[in-house]
Design an enzyme around this catalytic site. Structure first.
Site, PDB file in Angstrom:
ATOM      1  N   GLU A   1      24.504   4.792  -0.295  1.00  0.00           N
ATOM      2  CA  GLU A   1      23.371   4.096  -0.536  1.00  0.00           C
ATOM      3  C   GLU A   1      22.200   5.107  -0.697  1.00  0.00           C
ATOM      4  OE1 GLU A   1      23.471   1.096  -1.607  1.00  0.00           O
ATOM      5  OE2 GLU A   1      25.536   0.499  -0.732  1.00  0.00           O
ATOM      6  N   CYS A   2      21.239   4.837  -1.745  1.00  0.00           N
ATOM      7  CA  CYS A   2      20.022   5.654  -1.994  1.00  0.00           C
ATOM      8  C   CYS A   2      19.157   4.943  -1.003  1.00  0.00           C
ATOM      9  CB  CYS A   2      19.688   5.672  -3.339  1.00  0.00           C
ATOM     10  SG  CYS A   2      19.187   3.803  -3.885  1.00  0.00           S
ATOM     11  N   GLY A   3      19.256   3.920  -0.401  1.00  0.00           N
ATOM     12  CA  GLY A   3      18.035   3.075   0.335  1.00  0.00           C
ATOM     13  C   GLY A   3      17.513   1.921  -0.405  1.00  0.00           C
TER      14      GLY A   3
END
Length: 241
Positions: free
Chosen positions: A234-236
């Site tokens: 995940e990138c956030g």
């Protein structure tokens, strides 16, 4: 068509999201979209990375609400093919594209911090916050989005395996109408509507983000291993917002 849940998403009766999700699990993806557009907070938007299989949700949403804002976060590090793919789909589907960018240019960021994506998990997290999370949060706030549609699917990674169709983040509802779809479901939809995969799909890219933290899939790899050097998936955006 299966009967849609009649209650409004904002009613106190739907504070029980488990019960709501149980109802929505029985609907088709297009019915989930129709229900959320009818009963959700008025200002809706779809976020899209214009990644490998993004044409599905772009088509699914634009068929029911042609003018829905489509949020693209331009980190400044997308593949050239991604920019061209976004142009092509925007033209074909007549998308209401809203492009948001980080507050600091890539050159200035690198002058301040160096190549953050090469600085381990701490650097990757800082990079993602600067280039992705902050612009997305700003986009959702500026567009006053109350119903946020995403293309998240449970089969994409272990971290997404429990993705609900609807969840609440603060006062915002997040809708993932194809959460239960498999890769085969995606393929069938793309074939049925003559929609394309991302151009890099045929080169072995199954999950496509920034060019420096995305690699081709190889036998034995999980999809999530193709992102961020296998350190994380995940990138956030879908963790912090």
């Amino acid at each position: 068509m299966t009967a849609l849940p009649a209650a409004s998403i904002t009613s106190s009766a739907l504070d029980d999201l488990d019960a709501l999700n149980a109802q929505l699990e029985g609907l088709r993806a297009d019915e989930r979209v129709a229900w959320a557009l009818q009963h959700g907070p008025q200002d809706a938007a779809l976020s899209s990375s214009f990644g490998a299989q993004s044409a599905v949700t772009l088509h699914l949403l634009s068929q029911q609400r042609p003018d829905i804002p489509v949020i693209l976060i331009d980190t400044g590090y997308l593949f050239p093919e991604t920019y061209r793919f976004a142009d092509a789909l925007t033209e074909r589907l007549k998308l209401n594209l809203k492009v948001y960018r980080p507050l600091v240019s890539r050159a200035w960021m690198e002058a301040r911090h160096g190549r953050l994506w090469e600085q381990g998990m701490v650097g990757i997290d800082q990079y993602n916050n600067l280039r992705k999370v902050e612009p997305m949060r700003r986009a959702l706030d500026e567009l006053n989005v109350g119903t946020w549609f995403t293309g998240l699917r449970r089969s994409q990674s272990g971290g997404r395996a429990q993705t609900p169709i609807v969840q609440k983040r603060g006062e915002r509802y997040k809708i993932s109408p194809i959460a239960d779809w498999t890769d085969r479901d995606v393929w069938q939809y793309l074939q049925a509507h003559e929609l394309p995969y991302h151009p890099l799909w045929e080169q072995g890219y199954v999950s496509i983000g920034d060019f420096h933290t995305t690699r081709r899939w190889e036998p034995g790899m999980r999809e999530e291993d193709t992102r961020f050097f296998g350190l994380k998936r995940e990138c956030g955006i879908h963790e912090d917002i």
